[in-house]
Motif scaffolding. Structure first.
Motif, PDB file in Angstrom:
ATOM      1  N   ALA A  71       0.841  -1.208   0.000  1.00  0.00           N
ATOM      2  CA  ALA A  71       0.000   0.000   0.000  1.00  0.00           C
ATOM      3  C   ALA A  71       0.870   1.250   0.000  1.00  0.00           C
ATOM      4  CB  ALA A  71      -0.939  -0.004   1.203  1.00  0.00           C
ATOM      5  N   ASP A  72       1.929   1.246   0.791  1.00  0.00           N
ATOM      6  CA  ASP A  72       2.853   2.393   0.814  1.00  0.00           C
ATOM      7  C   ASP A  72       3.473   2.614  -0.557  1.00  0.00           C
ATOM      8  OD1 ASP A  72       2.341   2.871   3.493  1.00  0.00           O
ATOM      9  OD2 ASP A  72       4.198   1.888   4.199  1.00  0.00           O
ATOM     10  N   ALA A  73       3.825   1.531  -1.244  1.00  0.00           N
ATOM     11  CA  ALA A  73       4.427   1.647  -2.571  1.00  0.00           C
ATOM     12  C   ALA A  73       3.432   2.252  -3.566  1.00  0.00           C
ATOM     13  CB  ALA A  73       4.901   0.280  -3.062  1.00  0.00           C
ATOM     14  N   ILE A 132      -2.940   1.756  -9.004  1.00  0.00           N
ATOM     15  CA  ILE A 132      -3.737   1.336  -7.852  1.00  0.00           C
ATOM     16  C   ILE A 132      -4.332  -0.039  -8.119  1.00  0.00           C
ATOM     17  CG2 ILE A 132      -4.237   3.733  -7.240  1.00  0.00           C
ATOM     18  CD1 ILE A 132      -7.103   3.209  -8.320  1.00  0.00           C
ATOM     19  N   ARG A 133      -4.995  -0.577  -7.125  1.00  0.00           N
ATOM     20  CA  ARG A 133      -5.631  -1.889  -7.304  1.00  0.00           C
ATOM     21  C   ARG A 133      -7.060  -1.837  -6.776  1.00  0.00           C
ATOM     22  NH1 ARG A 133      -2.698  -5.426  -2.683  1.00  0.00           N
ATOM     23  NH2 ARG A 133      -4.008  -4.692  -0.988  1.00  0.00           N
ATOM     24  N   LYS A 134      -7.796  -2.869  -7.068  1.00  0.00           N
ATOM     25  CA  LYS A 134      -9.186  -2.971  -6.611  1.00  0.00           C
ATOM     26  C   LYS A 134      -9.213  -2.801  -5.090  1.00  0.00           C
ATOM     27  CE  LYS A 134     -13.186  -6.002  -6.909  1.00  0.00           C
ATOM     28  NZ  LYS A 134     -14.156  -5.306  -7.682  1.00  0.00           N
ATOM     29  N   GLY A 135     -10.119  -1.970  -4.632  1.00  0.00           N
ATOM     30  CA  GLY A 135     -10.219  -1.690  -3.206  1.00  0.00           C
ATOM     31  C   GLY A 135      -9.660  -0.332  -2.835  1.00  0.00           C
ATOM     32  N   ASP A 136      -8.726   0.185  -3.644  1.00  0.00           N
ATOM     33  CA  ASP A 136      -8.252   1.551  -3.442  1.00  0.00           C
ATOM     34  C   ASP A 136      -9.312   2.490  -3.992  1.00  0.00           C
ATOM     35  OD1 ASP A 136      -5.833   0.597  -2.422  1.00  0.00           O
ATOM     36  OD2 ASP A 136      -4.802   0.756  -4.351  1.00  0.00           O
ATOM     37  N   GLU A 137      -9.255   3.741  -3.590  1.00  0.00           N
ATOM     38  CA  GLU A 137     -10.210   4.726  -4.091  1.00  0.00           C
ATOM     39  C   GLU A 137      -9.448   5.874  -4.743  1.00  0.00           C
ATOM     40  OE1 GLU A 137     -13.330   5.699  -1.065  1.00  0.00           O
ATOM     41  OE2 GLU A 137     -12.124   4.276   0.101  1.00  0.00           O
TER      42      GLU A 137
END
Length: 107
Positions: free
Chosen positions: A23-25, A66-71
């Motif tokens: 997530a930090d990356a 980003i990936r699924k679940g991020d906004e």
């Protein structure tokens, strides 16, 4: 040039160190991408960004990070048609000035 409001929130699926690092990356990648452009930070993860390309081109690049679940929300800001401010806020004067220079109509 276009000015975009870019707001994002990167999430983790669990509390593991690996997930937190991933997530930090992603967060760092989005921030670094934004910082390649003229921009002003509005809050921890919201920016006004001036881009030469169409909003869709910029958006597609951010979506790759980003990936699924991020906004993420990328909203084109348009110059206001009359001389009153096109936005309302209370923050650093440098942010107010930057926004006014880009969003108030040119006379």
């Amino acid at each position: 040039m276009h000015v975009l409001l870019v707001a994002y929130d990167i999430h983790t699926r669990d509390d593991s160190k690996k997930e937190s690092e991933a997530a930090d990356a992603r967060r760092d990648a989005v921030k670094a991408f934004i910082e390649r452009y003229s921009h002003r930070r509005l809050s921890e993860s919201a920016y006004a960004v001036e881009v030469p390309e169409p909003a869709l081109t910029f958006t597609e690049e951010v979506l790759r990070m980003i990936r699924k679940g991020d906004e993420v929300y990328i909203i084109p800001l348009v110059p206001f048609p009359h001389p009153s401010p096109p936005f309302f806020g209370d923050g650093p004067e440098s942010v107010q000035t930057w926004l006014e220079q880009r969003l108030l109509p040119r006379v």
